[in-house]
Design a protein around this motif. Structure first.
Motif, PDB file in Angstrom:
ATOM      1  N   GLN A  19       0.937  -1.199   0.013  1.00  0.00           N
ATOM      2  CA  GLN A  19      -0.257   0.122  -0.128  1.00  0.00           C
ATOM      3  C   GLN A  19       0.949   1.205   0.041  1.00  0.00           C
ATOM      4  OE1 GLN A  19      -3.337   0.175  -0.466  1.00  0.00           O
ATOM      5  NE2 GLN A  19      -3.161  -2.069  -0.486  1.00  0.00           N
ATOM      6  N   LYS A  20       0.572   2.321  -0.990  1.00  0.00           N
ATOM      7  CA  LYS A  20       1.429   3.432  -1.044  1.00  0.00           C
ATOM      8  C   LYS A  20       0.427   4.675  -0.314  1.00  0.00           C
ATOM      9  CE  LYS A  20       4.505   1.769  -3.897  1.00  0.00           C
ATOM     10  NZ  LYS A  20       6.062   1.838  -4.149  1.00  0.00           N
ATOM     11  N   GLU A  21       1.057   5.772   0.197  1.00  0.00           N
ATOM     12  CA  GLU A  21       0.553   6.673   0.615  1.00  0.00           C
ATOM     13  C   GLU A  21      -0.089   7.688  -0.640  1.00  0.00           C
ATOM     14  OE1 GLU A  21       2.756   9.071   3.197  1.00  0.00           O
ATOM     15  OE2 GLU A  21       3.955   7.364   3.989  1.00  0.00           O
ATOM     16  N   GLN A  22      -1.184   8.036  -0.373  1.00  0.00           N
ATOM     17  CA  GLN A  22      -1.813   9.006  -1.251  1.00  0.00           C
ATOM     18  C   GLN A  22      -1.058  10.410  -1.333  1.00  0.00           C
ATOM     19  OE1 GLN A  22      -3.812   8.302  -3.960  1.00  0.00           O
ATOM     20  NE2 GLN A  22      -4.092   6.118  -3.249  1.00  0.00           N
ATOM     21  N   VAL A  23      -0.680  10.915  -2.497  1.00  0.00           N
ATOM     22  CA  VAL A  23      -0.112  12.307  -2.598  1.00  0.00           C
ATOM     23  C   VAL A  23      -0.980  13.228  -3.334  1.00  0.00           C
ATOM     24  CG1 VAL A  23       2.030  13.357  -3.314  1.00  0.00           C
ATOM     25  CG2 VAL A  23       1.962  10.953  -2.602  1.00  0.00           C
ATOM     26  N   ASP A  24      -1.158  14.288  -3.018  1.00  0.00           N
ATOM     27  CA  ASP A  24      -1.892  15.293  -3.787  1.00  0.00           C
ATOM     28  C   ASP A  24      -1.329  15.869  -5.069  1.00  0.00           C
ATOM     29  OD1 ASP A  24      -3.358  15.576  -1.542  1.00  0.00           O
ATOM     30  OD2 ASP A  24      -2.535  17.368  -0.797  1.00  0.00           O
ATOM     31  N   ASP A  25      -1.708  15.991  -6.152  1.00  0.00           N
ATOM     32  CA  ASP A  25      -1.067  16.182  -7.536  1.00  0.00           C
ATOM     33  C   ASP A  25      -1.058  17.613  -7.582  1.00  0.00           C
ATOM     34  OD1 ASP A  25      -0.290  15.660  -9.961  1.00  0.00           O
ATOM     35  OD2 ASP A  25      -1.998  15.469 -10.956  1.00  0.00           O
ATOM     36  N   ARG A  26       0.093  18.066  -7.661  1.00  0.00           N
ATOM     37  CA  ARG A  26       0.286  19.623  -7.717  1.00  0.00           C
ATOM     38  C   ARG A  26       0.649  19.841  -9.209  1.00  0.00           C
ATOM     39  NH1 ARG A  26       4.084  21.093  -3.217  1.00  0.00           N
ATOM     40  NH2 ARG A  26       5.010  19.339  -3.508  1.00  0.00           N
ATOM     41  N   ARG A  27       0.309  21.058  -9.771  1.00  0.00           N
ATOM     42  CA  ARG A  27       0.846  21.151 -10.993  1.00  0.00           C
ATOM     43  C   ARG A  27       2.232  21.845 -10.915  1.00  0.00           C
ATOM     44  NH1 ARG A  27      -1.353  19.974 -15.308  1.00  0.00           N
ATOM     45  NH2 ARG A  27      -1.010  21.772 -16.477  1.00  0.00           N
ATOM     46  N   PHE A  28       2.991  21.672 -12.135  1.00  0.00           N
ATOM     47  CA  PHE A  28       4.567  22.130 -12.111  1.00  0.00           C
ATOM     48  C   PHE A  28       4.327  22.891 -13.272  1.00  0.00           C
ATOM     49  CE2 PHE A  28       8.968  21.698 -13.072  1.00  0.00           C
ATOM     50  CZ  PHE A  28       9.531  22.122 -12.107  1.00  0.00           C
ATOM     51  N   LEU A  29       5.609  23.824 -13.378  1.00  0.00           N
ATOM     52  CA  LEU A  29       5.671  24.938 -14.405  1.00  0.00           C
ATOM     53  C   LEU A  29       5.730  24.203 -15.651  1.00  0.00           C
ATOM     54  CD1 LEU A  29       5.869  27.863 -15.219  1.00  0.00           C
ATOM     55  CD2 LEU A  29       8.396  27.386 -15.038  1.00  0.00           C
ATOM     56  N   LEU A  30       6.508  23.121 -15.704  1.00  0.00           N
ATOM     57  CA  LEU A  30       6.912  22.559 -17.016  1.00  0.00           C
ATOM     58  C   LEU A  30       6.144  21.467 -17.385  1.00  0.00           C
ATOM     59  CD1 LEU A  30      10.711  22.569 -16.414  1.00  0.00           C
ATOM     60  CD2 LEU A  30       9.413  24.128 -17.923  1.00  0.00           C
ATOM     61  N   ASP A  31       4.985  21.039 -16.599  1.00  0.00           N
ATOM     62  CA  ASP A  31       3.987  19.958 -16.863  1.00  0.00           C
ATOM     63  C   ASP A  31       3.440  19.920 -18.471  1.00  0.00           C
ATOM     64  OD1 ASP A  31       4.278  18.607 -14.722  1.00  0.00           O
ATOM     65  OD2 ASP A  31       2.640  19.398 -13.604  1.00  0.00           O
ATOM     66  N   PRO A  32       3.033  21.182 -19.053  1.00  0.00           N
ATOM     67  CA  PRO A  32       2.508  21.156 -20.256  1.00  0.00           C
ATOM     68  C   PRO A  32       3.550  20.429 -21.127  1.00  0.00           C
ATOM     69  CG  PRO A  32       2.049  23.262 -19.255  1.00  0.00           C
ATOM     70  CD  PRO A  32       2.968  22.589 -18.283  1.00  0.00           C
ATOM     71  N   LEU A  33       4.908  20.865 -21.151  1.00  0.00           N
ATOM     72  CA  LEU A  33       5.848  20.379 -21.995  1.00  0.00           C
ATOM     73  C   LEU A  33       5.761  18.861 -22.111  1.00  0.00           C
ATOM     74  CD1 LEU A  33       8.779  22.921 -21.286  1.00  0.00           C
ATOM     75  CD2 LEU A  33       7.214  22.771 -23.081  1.00  0.00           C
ATOM     76  N   LEU A  34       5.463  18.185 -20.741  1.00  0.00           N
ATOM     77  CA  LEU A  34       5.667  16.901 -21.013  1.00  0.00           C
ATOM     78  C   LEU A  34       4.419  16.102 -21.425  1.00  0.00           C
ATOM     79  CD1 LEU A  34       7.010  16.237 -17.250  1.00  0.00           C
ATOM     80  CD2 LEU A  34       8.260  16.161 -19.405  1.00  0.00           C
TER      81      LEU A  34
END
Length: 64
Positions: free
Chosen positions: A49-64
């Motif tokens: 079981q893994k811990e749930q992590v909040d998905d935060r946006r990053f500046l370079l996400d649109p490039l990926l």
């Protein structure tokens, strides 16, 4: 082309390459900031079981 011009050109081309090489992280994909050790005692085939992590946006996400 003299040696100094060739050295400057090589340095100018090497700098962006070195910057791009540093844009990564070597290792397993795990939660950033996690200091918990890897569980090596779990038998193979069991789901850990893994811990749930909040998905935060990053500046370079649109490039990926």
């Amino acid at each position: 082309m003299t040696f100094t011009k060739a050295a400057r050109l090589a340095l100018l081309l090497a700098i962006p390459g070195l910057v791009l090489v540093g844009c990564g992280r070597k290792g397993d994909l795990d939660r950033p900031g996690s200091t918990a050790p890897i569980n090596t005692l779990t038998p193979a085939g069991t789901v850990e079981q893994k811990e749930q992590v909040d998905d935060r946006r990053f500046l370079l996400d649109p490039l990926l």
